[in-house]
Design a protein around this motif. Structure first.
Motif, PDB file in Angstrom:
ATOM      1  N   PHE A 210       0.618  -0.780  -0.364  1.00  0.00           N
ATOM      2  CA  PHE A 210       0.327  -0.128  -0.400  1.00  0.00           C
ATOM      3  C   PHE A 210       0.998   1.420   0.042  1.00  0.00           C
ATOM      4  O   PHE A 210       2.125   1.022   0.425  1.00  0.00           O
ATOM      5  N   GLN A 211       0.088   2.259  -0.693  1.00  0.00           N
ATOM      6  CA  GLN A 211       1.132   3.752  -0.541  1.00  0.00           C
ATOM      7  C   GLN A 211       0.483   3.903   0.790  1.00  0.00           C
ATOM      8  O   GLN A 211      -0.779   3.925   1.283  1.00  0.00           O
ATOM      9  N   ALA A 212       1.518   5.223   1.262  1.00  0.00           N
ATOM     10  CA  ALA A 212       1.599   6.395   2.105  1.00  0.00           C
ATOM     11  C   ALA A 212       1.848   7.174   2.275  1.00  0.00           C
ATOM     12  O   ALA A 212       3.114   7.350   1.776  1.00  0.00           O
ATOM     13  N   ALA A 213       0.525   8.379   2.831  1.00  0.00           N
ATOM     14  CA  ALA A 213       1.156   9.325   3.006  1.00  0.00           C
ATOM     15  C   ALA A 213       0.891  10.249   4.326  1.00  0.00           C
ATOM     16  O   ALA A 213      -0.032  10.181   4.534  1.00  0.00           O
ATOM     17  N   ASP A 214       1.877  11.347   4.583  1.00  0.00           N
ATOM     18  CA  ASP A 214       1.439  11.364   6.097  1.00  0.00           C
ATOM     19  C   ASP A 214       1.467  12.734   5.718  1.00  0.00           C
ATOM     20  O   ASP A 214       2.014  13.258   5.603  1.00  0.00           O
ATOM     21  N   ARG A 215       0.513  14.181   6.577  1.00  0.00           N
ATOM     22  CA  ARG A 215       1.134  15.357   7.214  1.00  0.00           C
ATOM     23  C   ARG A 215       0.414  15.559   8.779  1.00  0.00           C
ATOM     24  O   ARG A 215      -0.616  15.071   8.396  1.00  0.00           O
ATOM     25  N   MET A 216       0.759  15.906   9.350  1.00  0.00           N
ATOM     26  CA  MET A 216       0.881  16.822  10.559  1.00  0.00           C
ATOM     27  C   MET A 216      -0.296  15.757  11.104  1.00  0.00           C
ATOM     28  O   MET A 216      -0.747  16.151  11.825  1.00  0.00           O
ATOM     29  N   GLY A 217       0.580  14.427  11.734  1.00  0.00           N
ATOM     30  CA  GLY A 217      -0.692  13.535  12.221  1.00  0.00           C
ATOM     31  C   GLY A 217      -1.862  12.946  11.481  1.00  0.00           C
ATOM     32  O   GLY A 217      -2.115  11.916  11.532  1.00  0.00           O
ATOM     33  N   THR A 218      -2.468  13.847  10.292  1.00  0.00           N
ATOM     34  CA  THR A 218      -3.737  12.370   9.562  1.00  0.00           C
ATOM     35  C   THR A 218      -1.902  12.003   8.250  1.00  0.00           C
ATOM     36  O   THR A 218      -1.470  12.177   7.638  1.00  0.00           O
TER      37      THR A 218
ATOM     38  N   ASP B 254      -5.902  11.273  17.386  1.00  0.00           N
ATOM     39  CA  ASP B 254      -7.254  10.209  18.360  1.00  0.00           C
ATOM     40  C   ASP B 254      -6.646   8.672  17.880  1.00  0.00           C
ATOM     41  O   ASP B 254      -7.985   8.546  18.826  1.00  0.00           O
ATOM     42  N   CYS B 255      -5.093   8.250  17.651  1.00  0.00           N
ATOM     43  CA  CYS B 255      -5.709   7.013  17.122  1.00  0.00           C
ATOM     44  C   CYS B 255      -7.350   6.606  16.420  1.00  0.00           C
ATOM     45  O   CYS B 255      -7.734   5.169  17.023  1.00  0.00           O
ATOM     46  N   VAL B 256      -7.712   6.752  15.553  1.00  0.00           N
ATOM     47  CA  VAL B 256      -8.646   7.186  15.275  1.00  0.00           C
ATOM     48  C   VAL B 256      -8.610   6.304  13.103  1.00  0.00           C
ATOM     49  O   VAL B 256      -7.824   7.327  12.706  1.00  0.00           O
ATOM     50  N   TRP B 257      -9.371   5.121  12.852  1.00  0.00           N
ATOM     51  CA  TRP B 257      -9.455   4.895  11.714  1.00  0.00           C
ATOM     52  C   TRP B 257     -10.478   4.852  10.854  1.00  0.00           C
ATOM     53  O   TRP B 257     -11.542   4.916  11.557  1.00  0.00           O
TER      54      TRP B 257
END
Length: 351
Positions: A285-293, A311-314
């Motif tokens: 899978f590909q992943a990207a992140d920005r400021m906790g998202t 919040d550890c929410v999916w």
């Protein structure tokens, strides 16, 4: 003694509509950090009433799926890419920086002195507190492995004659390098070594490498490093006997001897949505992140999952259709904000 003005009007005492008006005037890059303060603020920032106060150019971060389509985590919707800047479908970005958004493309690298002919992992390091929003100072860091050692090169945009400066060498063998994450204070670059798995750290001041004695999670397959509030995280799949069993988020403990500590596991129903039934053959899978998202994307099946690291929410997102897997594999992983700078390419326009 004068009283504290902040104590005269507590934030929680303000009516919701005044809170919305105040927050709507914050800079773009301040909206998502504000969401980390409390659940009440997150609900406000995601409310239709608050979004109605924002003109389209005020919406914050977009996770690119193609030159035309992006995922917007604040509203949790798929949206058309903002019209500015125009993105060239024939020249996808190689790397995007943390906020403020800068993009580097393969075409723009042609304007720089050539690197040795090898595959590179490139990071953009932007000063944490630029003097102004128009500041364009940045550093490009290129990292590579030849199978026997890891090397780095850096280029400073403030140099009137930009050149790649070699750094120290790490004499350890790795088949490939994964992604890189820049520390919050911009002092270090964390790099994921694969084959074997290892955490590598490049000091951006001394340009020297370190390989902390951190034991990597067993059975790690697809993996991605990200930074939030001075903490380093790792998200990855865990496989057993060639079958992907779960997706986990780990945090690196302050005591390196403890290593990676599991902080979240993708719920079964979200996991089934992401892998689309490919438990025995779904390897990436590909992943990207920005400021906790954090966004995870299965390009083959158009499945998109969001993780809120605060919040550890999916959250399962609407399925994406009409995109070629090849196109989305080139574009996903890059995040932009309105007003993004296309690095280097603009330099040639002014010369």
């Amino acid at each position: 003694m004068a009283s504290d003005p902040a104590a005269c009007c507590p934030w929680d005492a303000l009516p919701a509509h005044l809170q919305e008006r105040i927050l709507s005037r914050l800079p773009l890059t301040a909206l998502v950090p504000v969401a980390a303060v409390s659940r009440a603020l997150r609900r406000l920032l995601r409310s239709p009433a608050f979004h109605a106060l924002l003109s389209p150019h005020r919406l914050d971060a977009f996770f690119l799926l193609s030159p035309r389509l992006a995922f917007h985590p604040l509203s949790r919707r798929l949206l058309q890419v903002p019209p500015s800047p125009p993105l060239d479908p024939s020249c996808p970005p190689l790397v995007s920086s943390a906020s403020p958004s800068f993009l580097v493309t393969a075409d723009s690298l042609l304007r720089l002195p050539a690197l040795p002919d090898r595959s590179y992992l490139i990071a953009v390091v932007v000063p944490p507190s630029p003097s102004s929003t128009s500041s364009r100072d940045y550093t490009l860091v290129a990292v590579t492995t030849n199978g026997a050692a890891v090397r780095s090169y850096s280029l400073d945009s403030a140099d009137p004659s930009p050149r790649w400066v070699p750094g120290a060498e790490l004499p350890l063998p790795f088949a490939i390098l994964g992604n890189a994450a820049v520390a919050t204070d911009r002092s270090r670059l964390f790099v994921l070594g694969r084959g074997p798995d290892a955490l590598l750290v490049l000091d951006l001041e001394t340009r020297k490498w370190a390989a902390p004695p951190v034991v990597m999670p067993h059975g790690l397959t697809t993996a991605h490093l990200f930074v939030l509030d001075d903490r380093l995280f790792l998200v990855g799949g865990v496989e057993r006997l060639g079958v992907l069993e779960r997706v986990v988020v780990w945090q690196l403990d302050n005591n390196e001897a403890v290593g990676w500590v599991e902080v979240a596991t993708m719920p079964p129903e979200v996991f089934d949505e992401l892998v689309a039934g490919r438990h025995g053959s779904f390897w990436h899978f590909q992943a990207a992140d920005r400021m906790g998202t954090l966004c995870l994307y299965n390009a083959l099946d158009g499945r998109l999952v969001m993780f809120d690291a605060v919040d550890c929410v999916w959250t399962m997102m609407p399925r994406v259709s009409g995109l070629g897997a090849g196109e989305s594999q080139m574009w996903f992983g890059h995040v932009l904000e309105p007003g993004v700078d296309l690095l280097l390419g603009q330099r040639s326009l002014r010369s």
